[in-house]
Design a protein around this motif. Sequence first.
Motif, PDB file in Angstrom:
ATOM      1  N   UNK A 132       0.716  -1.355   0.043  1.00  0.00           N
ATOM      2  CA  UNK A 132       0.025  -0.043   0.049  1.00  0.00           C
ATOM      3  C   UNK A 132       0.775   1.449  -0.098  1.00  0.00           C
ATOM      4  N   UNK A 133       2.335   1.104  -0.178  1.00  0.00           N
ATOM      5  CA  UNK A 133       3.140   2.244  -0.198  1.00  0.00           C
ATOM      6  C   UNK A 133       3.092   3.203   1.269  1.00  0.00           C
ATOM      7  N   UNK A 134       2.849   2.380   2.404  1.00  0.00           N
ATOM      8  CA  UNK A 134       2.903   2.951   3.671  1.00  0.00           C
ATOM      9  C   UNK A 134       4.093   2.550   4.549  1.00  0.00           C
ATOM     10  N   UNK A 135       4.829   1.589   3.877  1.00  0.00           N
ATOM     11  CA  UNK A 135       6.207   1.183   4.382  1.00  0.00           C
ATOM     12  C   UNK A 135       7.091   0.825   3.517  1.00  0.00           C
ATOM     13  N   UNK A 136       8.223   1.193   3.595  1.00  0.00           N
ATOM     14  CA  UNK A 136       9.178   0.651   2.501  1.00  0.00           C
ATOM     15  C   UNK A 136       9.663  -0.631   2.529  1.00  0.00           C
ATOM     16  N   UNK A 137       9.901  -1.343   1.319  1.00  0.00           N
ATOM     17  CA  UNK A 137      10.296  -2.499   1.286  1.00  0.00           C
ATOM     18  C   UNK A 137      11.751  -2.903   1.739  1.00  0.00           C
ATOM     19  N   UNK A 138      11.809  -4.018   2.281  1.00  0.00           N
ATOM     20  CA  UNK A 138      13.273  -4.400   2.529  1.00  0.00           C
ATOM     21  C   UNK A 138      13.956  -4.337   1.260  1.00  0.00           C
ATOM     22  N   UNK A 139      15.260  -3.957   1.687  1.00  0.00           N
ATOM     23  CA  UNK A 139      16.594  -3.882   0.496  1.00  0.00           C
ATOM     24  C   UNK A 139      17.465  -5.055   0.729  1.00  0.00           C
ATOM     25  N   UNK A 165      15.150  -1.411  10.025  1.00  0.00           N
ATOM     26  CA  UNK A 165      15.924  -2.618  10.017  1.00  0.00           C
ATOM     27  C   UNK A 165      15.426  -3.136   8.563  1.00  0.00           C
ATOM     28  N   UNK A 166      15.794  -2.297   7.368  1.00  0.00           N
ATOM     29  CA  UNK A 166      15.189  -2.854   5.978  1.00  0.00           C
ATOM     30  C   UNK A 166      16.340  -3.387   5.167  1.00  0.00           C
ATOM     31  N   UNK A 167      17.666  -3.579   5.652  1.00  0.00           N
ATOM     32  CA  UNK A 167      18.934  -4.177   4.878  1.00  0.00           C
ATOM     33  C   UNK A 167      19.061  -5.631   4.963  1.00  0.00           C
ATOM     34  N   UNK A 168      18.880  -6.366   3.978  1.00  0.00           N
ATOM     35  CA  UNK A 168      18.829  -7.914   4.116  1.00  0.00           C
ATOM     36  C   UNK A 168      20.308  -8.110   3.241  1.00  0.00           C
ATOM     37  N   UNK A 169      21.118  -8.810   3.866  1.00  0.00           N
ATOM     38  CA  UNK A 169      22.489  -9.274   3.157  1.00  0.00           C
ATOM     39  C   UNK A 169      22.426 -10.598   2.642  1.00  0.00           C
ATOM     40  N   UNK A 170      22.408 -10.824   1.523  1.00  0.00           N
ATOM     41  CA  UNK A 170      22.412 -12.283   0.845  1.00  0.00           C
ATOM     42  C   UNK A 170      23.893 -12.778   0.471  1.00  0.00           C
ATOM     43  N   UNK A 171      24.437 -13.531   1.263  1.00  0.00           N
ATOM     44  CA  UNK A 171      25.733 -14.172   1.244  1.00  0.00           C
ATOM     45  C   UNK A 171      25.872 -15.106   0.217  1.00  0.00           C
ATOM     46  N   UNK A 172      26.373 -15.066  -1.000  1.00  0.00           N
ATOM     47  CA  UNK A 172      26.545 -16.182  -1.928  1.00  0.00           C
ATOM     48  C   UNK A 172      27.967 -17.451  -1.675  1.00  0.00           C
ATOM     49  N   UNK A 173      27.675 -18.360  -2.086  1.00  0.00           N
ATOM     50  CA  UNK A 173      28.580 -19.181  -1.821  1.00  0.00           C
ATOM     51  C   UNK A 173      29.795 -19.736  -3.170  1.00  0.00           C
TER      52      UNK A 173
END
Length: 236
Positions: free
Chosen positions: A87-94, A228-236
Amino acid sequence: MDTSTQPIPAIPSAGPLPRPSVPPLPVVPPPPEEPAAPVAAEVPVAVAPPPPRRRRPVLTALGAVAALVVAVGATTYDRYHVYLVRSGQSPAKQEQVVPAGQSVTVKHVSWKATMEAVPQIPGSKPQPGSAYIKIEIARSAVDADGAVKTAKPKDLFVTDRQGRTWVALVGNDTTPAEKMEVGESYQMTAYARVPPAQAAEVELLLTPSNYRSDIPTAQLMTAKTEPELDVLRFKR
């Protein structure tokens, strides 16, 4: 005329007169005696102790209810967050993808992670049909603002190519509770249990916490911190 005054001689007795033949009366037994009412003795009366409380089942039931409430609450929160994002009321996680072997700096803290399959989690027996992932995480503060971000990650999961996730639990953390030294690397070890077929493909999802150790305890509920919107994806 002469009258005799001599006594009349007694007639000899022929024996006792026969008794009339009367049938004997039936013998009626006396009525039973009613037992006398016991006399209350002047002795103290022992009071039976109350039955023991069944606390364990009650606590178990309360624990089950609490777990259900947490599970339902978490699901409701996730759906509400999705609603706010759409709905645009909260920013999406990055989400930031981190290539294997490299590090990334987010909100004044540098993060690096590696993963490998291990036979079991230390101190526990391996479970049939399970594989185990050991996760080594290194972080360091790049400046004074990052030095006070000492909390463990807000979320820590491993995920496969289909988007399924398994929680990773931190077993050891050398990060000080109050403040990190700028530029010094601190180690954190975590473990995850996954299906054997996914052991070679899972990647790490890490959400850093924006908690600051320099915020007084009395102000933790009112102090404004970064989302707390930052999500880190660590590749293998």
